[in-house]
Design a protein around this motif. Sequence first.
Motif, PDB file in Angstrom:
ATOM      1  N   ARG A   1       2.550   3.633-132.361  1.00 50.24           N
ATOM      2  CA  ARG A   1       3.311   4.866-132.110  1.00 50.24           C
ATOM      3  C   ARG A   1       3.027   5.897-133.204  1.00 50.24           C
ATOM      4  O   ARG A   1       2.810   7.083-132.922  1.00 50.24           O
ATOM      5  CB  ARG A   1       4.810   4.550-132.039  1.00 50.24           C
ATOM      6  N   GLN A   2       2.996   5.449-134.453  1.00 50.39           N
ATOM      7  CA  GLN A   2       2.710   6.369-135.566  1.00 50.39           C
ATOM      8  C   GLN A   2       1.317   6.970-135.424  1.00 50.39           C
ATOM      9  O   GLN A   2       1.119   8.178-135.608  1.00 50.39           O
ATOM     10  CB  GLN A   2       2.840   5.640-136.900  1.00 50.39           C
ATOM     11  N   LEU A   3       0.336   6.127-135.101  1.00 48.64           N
ATOM     12  CA  LEU A   3      -1.039   6.619-134.967  1.00 48.64           C
ATOM     13  C   LEU A   3      -1.186   7.573-133.790  1.00 48.64           C
ATOM     14  O   LEU A   3      -1.825   8.625-133.911  1.00 48.64           O
ATOM     15  CB  LEU A   3      -2.010   5.439-134.827  1.00 48.64           C
TER      16      LEU A   3
ATOM     17  N   ASN B   1      -8.876   4.134-136.314  1.00 52.37           N
ATOM     18  CA  ASN B   1      -7.918   4.090-137.411  1.00 52.37           C
ATOM     19  C   ASN B   1      -7.537   2.653-137.769  1.00 52.37           C
ATOM     20  O   ASN B   1      -6.449   2.405-138.282  1.00 52.37           O
ATOM     21  CB  ASN B   1      -6.684   4.921-137.056  1.00 52.37           C
TER      22      ASN B   1
ATOM     23  N   THR C   1       1.115   9.394-132.420  1.00 51.90           N
ATOM     24  CA  THR C   1       1.809  10.642-132.752  1.00 51.90           C
ATOM     25  C   THR C   1       0.893  11.521-133.591  1.00 51.90           C
ATOM     26  O   THR C   1       0.803  12.729-133.374  1.00 51.90           O
ATOM     27  CB  THR C   1       3.123  10.341-133.503  1.00 51.90           C
ATOM     28  N   ARG C   2       0.191  10.901-134.545  1.00 49.22           N
ATOM     29  CA  ARG C   2      -0.756  11.646-135.380  1.00 49.22           C
ATOM     30  C   ARG C   2      -1.895  12.207-134.528  1.00 49.22           C
ATOM     31  O   ARG C   2      -2.325  13.336-134.710  1.00 49.22           O
ATOM     32  CB  ARG C   2      -1.300  10.729-136.484  1.00 49.22           C
ATOM     33  N   MET C   3      -2.363  11.404-133.556  1.00 49.97           N
ATOM     34  CA  MET C   3      -3.436  11.869-132.672  1.00 49.97           C
ATOM     35  C   MET C   3      -2.976  13.090-131.887  1.00 49.97           C
ATOM     36  O   MET C   3      -3.690  14.086-131.785  1.00 49.97           O
ATOM     37  CB  MET C   3      -3.850  10.757-131.703  1.00 49.97           C
ATOM     38  N   ASN C   4      -1.773  13.031-131.326  1.00 54.62           N
ATOM     39  CA  ASN C   4      -1.244  14.157-130.543  1.00 54.62           C
ATOM     40  C   ASN C   4      -1.026  15.379-131.427  1.00 54.62           C
ATOM     41  O   ASN C   4      -1.240  16.511-131.002  1.00 54.62           O
ATOM     42  CB  ASN C   4       0.049  13.760-129.829  1.00 54.62           C
ATOM     43  N   TRP C   5      -0.599  15.164-132.656  1.00 53.80           N
ATOM     44  CA  TRP C   5      -0.392  16.272-133.587  1.00 53.80           C
ATOM     45  C   TRP C   5      -1.737  16.933-133.930  1.00 53.80           C
ATOM     46  O   TRP C   5      -1.826  18.148-133.971  1.00 53.80           O
ATOM     47  CB  TRP C   5       0.309  15.754-134.846  1.00 53.80           C
ATOM     48  N   GLN C   6      -2.764  16.123-134.122  1.00 57.69           N
ATOM     49  CA  GLN C   6      -4.089  16.661-134.444  1.00 57.69           C
ATOM     50  C   GLN C   6      -4.685  17.415-133.255  1.00 57.69           C
ATOM     51  O   GLN C   6      -5.418  18.370-133.423  1.00 57.69           O
ATOM     52  CB  GLN C   6      -5.050  15.536-134.864  1.00 57.69           C
TER      53      GLN C   6
ATOM     54  N   GLN D   1       3.347   0.633-135.350  1.00 54.62           N
ATOM     55  CA  GLN D   1       2.092   1.095-135.939  1.00 54.62           C
ATOM     56  C   GLN D   1       1.327   1.977-134.937  1.00 54.62           C
ATOM     57  O   GLN D   1       0.827   3.047-135.285  1.00 54.62           O
ATOM     58  CB  GLN D   1       1.245  -0.102-136.369  1.00 54.62           C
TER      59      GLN D   1
END
Length: 154
Positions: free
Chosen positions: A139-141, A27, A143-148, A137
């Motif tokens: 942390r946001q990525l 990313n 979090t998105r990885m864990n959500w996916q 930056q």
Amino acid sequence: MGRPTVTMASYPDYPSAQRAVDFLADNRFPVEHTAIIGTNLTLVETVLGRMTTVKAALAGAATGAWFGLFIGLLFGIFATANWFAVIIVALLIGAVWGAVFGAIAHAMTGGQRDFSSTSSLRAGQYAVTVDTDFADQARQLLTRMNWQAAPTAH
């Protein structure tokens, strides 16, 4: 001293931490500002088997043969005669001397180490850290990885 860092996440194994950093890299995150830090280190020595004088001589012969091959190749470059013979003779001499030194080295231990083993360090957990300036930056990525990665409910 190093730059200040923030721990983003901890993982039970190295491949999980590696996946997190790989996700950041995929990313376009500047991964040169990350580190994977293993904590709770344990030294693990895996015993491979009993070491005898014969096995020590064979291991020495193998090492000596490689060294002899290297020397033979160096001399073979400058040989005016049969360069193949130079390489074979050097390999054989290396193997013989390696076997002799391997056997002597094992005999000199006096039975204090009659086994062969490999050692490795293992960590209890692996933390992914990021330089403080890039923490938001990352942390946001992550979090998105864990959500996916979260299973979907039906």
